[in-house]
Design an enzyme around this catalytic site. Sequence first.
Site, PDB file in Angstrom:
ATOM      1  N   GLY A 105     -20.160  66.184 -16.094  1.00 47.50           N
ATOM      2  CA  GLY A 105     -20.171  67.517 -15.384  1.00 47.50           C
ATOM      3  C   GLY A 105     -20.342  68.780 -16.505  1.00 47.50           C
ATOM      4  N   ASP A 149     -20.197  68.546  -7.788  1.00 46.05           N
ATOM      5  CA  ASP A 149     -19.521  68.865  -9.283  1.00 46.05           C
ATOM      6  C   ASP A 149     -19.089  70.431  -9.299  1.00 46.05           C
ATOM      7  OD1 ASP A 149     -20.682  66.377  -9.282  1.00 46.05           O
ATOM      8  OD2 ASP A 149     -21.896  66.636 -10.870  1.00 46.05           O
TER       9      ASP A 149
HETATM   10  C1  MEV Z   1     -23.936  63.932 -10.145  1.00 47.70           C
HETATM   11  O1  MEV Z   1     -22.801  64.193 -10.817  1.00 47.70           O
HETATM   12  C2  MEV Z   1     -23.402  63.698  -8.500  1.00 47.70           C
HETATM   13  C3  MEV Z   1     -24.813  63.372  -7.598  1.00 47.70           C
HETATM   14  O2  MEV Z   1     -24.221  62.942  -6.313  1.00 47.70           O
HETATM   15  C4  MEV Z   1     -25.691  64.570  -7.365  1.00 47.70           C
HETATM   16  C5  MEV Z   1     -24.917  65.700  -6.617  1.00 47.70           C
HETATM   17  O3  MEV Z   1     -23.993  65.392  -5.905  1.00 47.70           O
HETATM   18  O4  MEV Z   1     -25.096  66.789  -6.659  1.00 47.70           O
HETATM   19  C6  MEV Z   1     -25.638  62.406  -8.226  1.00 47.70           C
END
Ligand code: MEV
Length: 315
Positions: A105, A149
């Site tokens: 993140g 995130d």
């Molecule tokens: C990335 O940390 C998480 C994903 O699910 C992308 C998102 O939710 O934006 C891969």
Amino acid sequence: MNSSASAPGKVILFGEHFVVYGAKAILCSIDKRIKVTSQLIDEKKIKIKSELGNVEADADSSSNDSHELFKPFVYLADKTLKKFNKNCGIEIKIESEIPSGIGLGSSSASCVAAAASITGLFEKLPREDILKLAIEAERKIFNNTSGADCSVCTFGGLAEYDIKNGFKKINSGSDFDLVIANSKQSHNTSEVVEKVKKFKENNKELFDSLYKQESELIQDVFVSLGKNDLSKVGSLMSKNQALLEQIGVSTDKLDILVKEAKKTSFGAKITGAGGGGCIIALVDKSNITPTLTNLKDYAEVFSTRIDNRGLVDTF
Ligand code: MEV
């Protein structure tokens, strides 16, 4: 005058990728932060100083192509200067405890901290507005983000998130640690999300079935978290990993890390986009040390706990 704000990194415990298509994800912020400090400068420039490099962009250009990675900050600074009709520049300093490009993140936390720090030069916005700005900024480099995130980096804690209903804290009282192992394979979240989009288009039925399995699994997670049944939560993590493997976001190295982590922890999986980055293993006091020791031979490892503060600003 300086304006500083910090935001935590995050791990996704369940539901990455499927969350982009509407499923629920469960995630938490971690006790590693990014701090952003901003100050107004006379020169009409946006100057960014970070461990990843120092860049300068014109204050009136939010699409400076030469600094891809820094576009979110240029966007935020430019937007804020325009909003307050200021004919000057901003210097932005980014200090991070979170390595970039490993699924913890760093991009979202820096967007959240930057949104609070830059706007904090002029006004104190509610967290909801900071989140909105941070997501807008992150979309300059990752258009398809689900927003999960940035949400957890803003509000902190253990939470569920889906695109329709947004962010909701989980007050389960569950008590656990996480061991994080960094594969040191760098990845680009936007590219991995694009790869999954293609997989979905080419394997519609399979994807629908995996999506359904993920959604059912997450319902079980809520029950197990409520009972603090870490052994069950861990086994659901390992099940989630199997779904992620099927959509093609694991790698040989990540498979090895997960396999090793499962020997001593309650369960393990990729966290975040995959295609590199980190795995997480669920542990408590009884198995944290053997898990750290075991994984040390294969990767850079550390343990972390949930950060409950989320965004912290100090104007
Ligand atoms: C990335 O940390 C998480 C994903 O699910 C992308 C998102 O939710 O934006 C891969």
